[in-house]
Design an enzyme around this catalytic site. Structure first.
Site, PDB file in Angstrom:
ATOM      1  N   GLY A   1      -4.320   7.411   8.995  1.00  0.00           N
ATOM      2  CA  GLY A   1      -5.210   6.319   8.607  1.00  0.00           C
ATOM      3  C   GLY A   1      -4.898   5.829   7.206  1.00  0.00           C
ATOM      4  N   SER A   2      -5.940   5.489   6.453  1.00  0.00           N
ATOM      5  CA  SER A   2      -5.759   4.777   5.178  1.00  0.00           C
ATOM      6  C   SER A   2      -5.112   5.607   4.079  1.00  0.00           C
ATOM      7  CB  SER A   2      -7.106   4.241   4.693  1.00  0.00           C
ATOM      8  OG  SER A   2      -7.598   3.269   5.584  1.00  0.00           O
ATOM      9  N   THR A   3      -5.055   6.932   4.235  1.00  0.00           N
ATOM     10  CA  THR A   3      -4.339   7.712   3.226  1.00  0.00           C
ATOM     11  C   THR A   3      -2.834   7.433   3.265  1.00  0.00           C
ATOM     12  OG1 THR A   3      -4.326   9.573   4.789  1.00  0.00           O
ATOM     13  CG2 THR A   3      -5.991   9.597   3.048  1.00  0.00           C
ATOM     14  N   PHE A   4      -2.376   6.740   4.313  1.00  0.00           N
ATOM     15  CA  PHE A   4      -0.974   6.347   4.379  1.00  0.00           C
ATOM     16  C   PHE A   4      -0.721   5.006   3.680  1.00  0.00           C
ATOM     17  CE2 PHE A   4       2.903   4.795   6.569  1.00  0.00           C
ATOM     18  CZ  PHE A   4       3.729   5.904   6.394  1.00  0.00           C
TER      19      PHE A   4
END
Length: 597
Positions: free
Chosen positions: A310-313
Site C-alpha cells: 500500500g502507501s508505504t511503497f
C-alpha cells in the site's frame, strides 16, 4: 555217555567265551548272591529310570509352554511398553551446539543436561509406600499415584523427564535402590517466546526445525573432536537487543489485542549497514514447548510471507520518478480525487469526505497519501523505464538475511505491465505487487542511508570468550540505487507526513521523524479485493541525519478506524522512543523535550 560228556564240555567252552566261570555259577546259585546279581543285571531298572527322566522333561516342556502362552497373551502389552521405555532410556547421543546470545551477551539458546527418571520396583529394598513417600515431593505428585505406578510392572517405568541437575541431586540423595537417572542433552531457550521466530528450536530428536537453528546448523554444531578448547567455547552472537526486542514484542502484542488483529511484526534496522536491533513477530510461541504451538506461529512471516504494502511503497515510487528525471522537486500535479482507467475506478481513501485535493506539490502528494496524485506521477514515466526500475529494486531476489524460507516479491510480468495502464497505476500506490516486510524495510533503508541497498542481518558472528569475532557471514556489497540528492528530497517529503500529514501520531518531542502510513486492501481467495486490510507505518529517524528505520505491519485489524495512521503509527512511536534513548541519538530540538519551543 560219551555224548553227554561232549555236550557238557561244549557248554563249558561256550560259557568261557561269554566270560563266565563254572565256579561263579555255583557261587551264584545261593539265594543271597543270586538276589544281589538279579538287581545289578535286571533289564527293568534302566527302563524305570528312563521313564522318570522322560516324564520330567515332558512336565518341564509343558510348564515352559504354559509360561510362554501366559507371557504372550496376558503380559504382551505391558512387556511391549516396557521394551519401548527401555529403548527410550538409552537415547542416541545428541550433537552439542554453540550457545546463541544477543548483542549484549544475554543467552538466547544453550545446551543443558537434563535427566529422565526410571524406576525398577523389582530392585526396591524398601516398600512401595516408603519409596513413594520419599519420592513424591520431588516429582510434584502424590505417594498414592506413585504406588499405583510401581504396581504396573517390575522394571523400566518412566516416572519423569527433563529433570534439572538440581532435582537429580535431590533424588540421588534419597539413596533408593531401583531408581535410574538417564542424562541427555536438551536445547533450552531462556528468553522463551521473545526470539522464537528468529532463533527457532530443536525438536525432541535433536533435529533443527526453524530459525537460525536450522539456517546455521553447521556453524552451530560443535565438532566431536574440536581442534582447540577455544573452538568449543564459541558463541553465536546476534545483532538483536533483548531490551528493545522485549519492548517491541510487548507493544506489538498489545496492539494485536486492542484491534483483534490476525498477526503483526515490528522491525528496527540500522540503515547504514543493515543491522537489525529488533525483530518482533506475533503471535509467537515458547520454543521450549514447541509441540504446543500452532503451526502458523512457527515460521517468521516477516521474511516468508508476501503482502501488498500500500502507501508505504509511495516514497519508493517517488524516488524512482525523481531519480529517472520524470519529475522535479518543485513540480505540481492535479488531484481530482478519483479517475477511471478502463473498467477500473481509482480514488483516494478520503474521496468520500473531501473529494479531490486539486493541485498538489510532490510533497503534498505524500503528505495526504494521494493515490490519484501517485498515478499521475507514474504517468510521467515511460512504462519500460518504470518496469526497469522495479527490477533494479532487487525484489525478485532474497535480501540475504540469515533466516530460512525467505520469499521473494511478485511483480506483474513485463508484458502485462507494459500493456495495462491499470497495472502501472496500482503499483504506483503499492497495490498490484507483493513483497515481504523485510524487503520493504530494506527499501526504506536505502532512502535513509543515501541510496544503498544493504543486506538486512540478525547475526554478528561466532565470538570467543573475549567477544572477538572468529567467523562472520559473508554479505553482498551494497548496491547503489538512488543518489543522495534523491533520498534527501524524499526524506524531507516524509517529514511533512509526520509533522502535519497522516503520520502526526508518530511525532516524538524533540526529534524530527520522517514517515509514511499505509492501509492496503487484501486480496481474497477469489482474486478480488475484499474488506480485509493490512495496515503499516514506516519511520526514519532522525530525519536530519537518517540512521534508523522502524517498520510495523499489522494484518487484519478490526474496526472502522483501523488504518496505518491509527494502528501502526502509534506502535512505531512506542518502539522508536526507547530506541533513540538507548542508542544515544541527540534530539533535534532539546528544548521541545521539556515542553519549551
Amino acid at each position: 555217555m560219551a555224548h553227554r560228556q561232549l555236550a557238557r564240555l561244549t557248554s563249558l567252552a561256550t560259557q568261557r567265551q561269554r566270560g563266565f566261570h563254572p565256579r561263579q555259577r555255583s557261587l551264584a546259585s545261593t539265594p543271597r548272591l543270586r538276589s544281589r546279581r538279579h538287581r545289578r543285571q535286571s533289564p527293568a531298572a534302566p527302563r524305570w529310570r528312563l521313564t522318570l527322566v522322560w516324564a520330567s522333561l515332558v512336565v518341564a516342556m509343558v510348564g515352559i509352554g504354559a509360561r510362554l502362552i501366559y507371557v504372550q497373551i496376558h503380559q504382551g502389552d505391558s512387556l511391549r511398553q516396557r521394551a519401548q521405555q527401555q529403548q527410550k532410556s538409552s537415547p542416541t547421543p545428541r550433537a552439542l551446539r554453540h550457545p546463541i546470545v544477543d548483542r549484549r551477551g544475554n543467552l538466547l539458546a544453550v545446551d543443558q543436561i537434563v535427566y529422565t527418571l526410571y524406576s525398577h520396583p523389582a530392585l526396591f529394598k524398601q516398600s512401595y509406600h516408603q519409596v513413594a513417600t520419599a519420592l513424591a515431593p520431588l516429582l510434584e505428585t502424590s505417594p498414592a499415584q506413585l504406588q499405583e505406578t510401581f504396581g504396573q510392572q517390575s522394571t523400566g517405568i518412566k516416572l519423569a523427564d527433563e529433570l534439572s541437575p538440581e532435582r537429580r541431586d535431590r533424588i540421588q540423595a534419597l539413596q533408593v535402590d531401583g531408581l535410574e537417572l538417564i542424562p541427555q542433552v536438551q536445547r533450552v531457550y531462556p528468553q522463551e517466546e521473545l526470539f522464537a521466530q528468529v532463533v527457532g528450536f530443536i525438536n525432541a530428536e535433536g533435529e533443527a526445525q526453524t530459525g537460525l537453528e536450522v539456517a546455521l546448523e553447521e556453524r552451530l554444531a560443535i565438532p566431536p573432536n574440536p581442534a582447540s578448547p577455544q573452538s568449543s567455547s564459541l558463541r553465536l552472537q546476534l545483532t538483536l537487543d533483548s531490551q528493545l526486542q522485549r519492548i517491541a514484542q510487548q507493544e506489538l502484542q498489545r496492539t494485536l489485542r486492542q484491534y483483534g488483529a490476525r498477526r503483526g511484526t515490528v522491525m528496527v534496522m540500522d540503515a547504514q549497514d543493515g543491522t537489525l536491533l529488533a525483530m518482533a513477530v506475533a503471535p509467537t510461541y515458547d520454543p521450549n514447548r514447541y509441540y504446543e504451538a500452532d503451526l502458523d506461529t512457527l515460521r517468521n512471516w516477516a521474511v516468508s510471507d508476501l503482502y501488498e504494502p500500500g502507501s508505504t511503497f509511495k516514497p519508493i515510487t517517488m524516488a524512482i520518478a525523481l531519480e529517472a528525471g520524470a519529475v522535479q522537486p518543485g513540480d505540481t500535479l492535479y488531484d481530482e480525487g478519483q479517475l477511471i482507467l478502463g473498467e477500473w475506478t481509482i480514488r483516494n481513501f478520503d474521496y468520500a469526505a473531501l473529494g479531490g485535493h486539486g493541485t498538489l506539490t510532490l510533497t503534498e502528494i505524500l503528505k495526504y497519501s494521494s493515490n490519484v496524485g501517485m498515478v499521475h506521477l507514474m504517468q510521467r514515466l515511460q512504462p519500460a523505464t518504470y518496469y526497469h526500475w522495479l527490477q533494479r529494486l532487487d525484489l525478485l531476489n532474497p535480501t540475504g538475511i540469515e533466516l530460512p524460507a525467505e520469499a521473494t516479491a511478485q511483480l506483474p510480468s513485463r508484458e502485462q505491465f507494459l500493456q495495462s495502464s491499470v497495472e502501472r497505476a496500482t503499483v504506483a500506490f503499492g497495490q498490484g505487487l507483493a513483497l515481504t516486510p523485510i524487503q520493504l524495510l530494506r527499501l526504506h533503508g536505502a532512502l535513509a542511508n543515501g541510496g544503498k541497498l544493504v543486506t538486512p542481518h540478525v547475526v554478528r558472528g561466532l565470538v570467543d570468550a573475549s567477544g572477538e569475532l572468529q567467523w562472520q557471514p559473508q554479505r553482498l556489497v551494497p548496491q547503489h540505487l538512488f543518489s543522495s540528492d534523491t533520498t534527501q528530497q524524499v526524506i524531507a517529503m516524509m517529514e511533512t507526513v509526520v509533522d502535519s500529514g497522516t503520520g502526526q501520531v508518530a511525532q516524538i518531542n524533540g526529534y524530527q521523524i520522517a514517515g509514511k502510513t499505509g492501509t492496503a486492501q487484501k486480496v481474497t481467495t477469489g482474486g478480488r479485493y475484499g474488506t480485509g486490510r493490512i495496515t503499516s507505518f514506516v519511520a526514519i529517524a532522525p530525519a536530519e541525519a537518517p540512521r534508523y528505520v522502524v517498520l510495523a505491519v499489522i494484518d487484519e485489524p478490526w474496526g472502522e478506524n483501523a488504518y496505518g495512521s491509527t494502528v501502526a503509527a502509534p506502535l512505531v512511536k512506542t518502539v522508536m522512543e526507547p530506541l533513540l534513548v538507548m542508542t544515544g541519538v541527540a534530539p533535534s530540538n532539546p528544548e521541545a523535550i521539556n515542553g519549551v519551543e
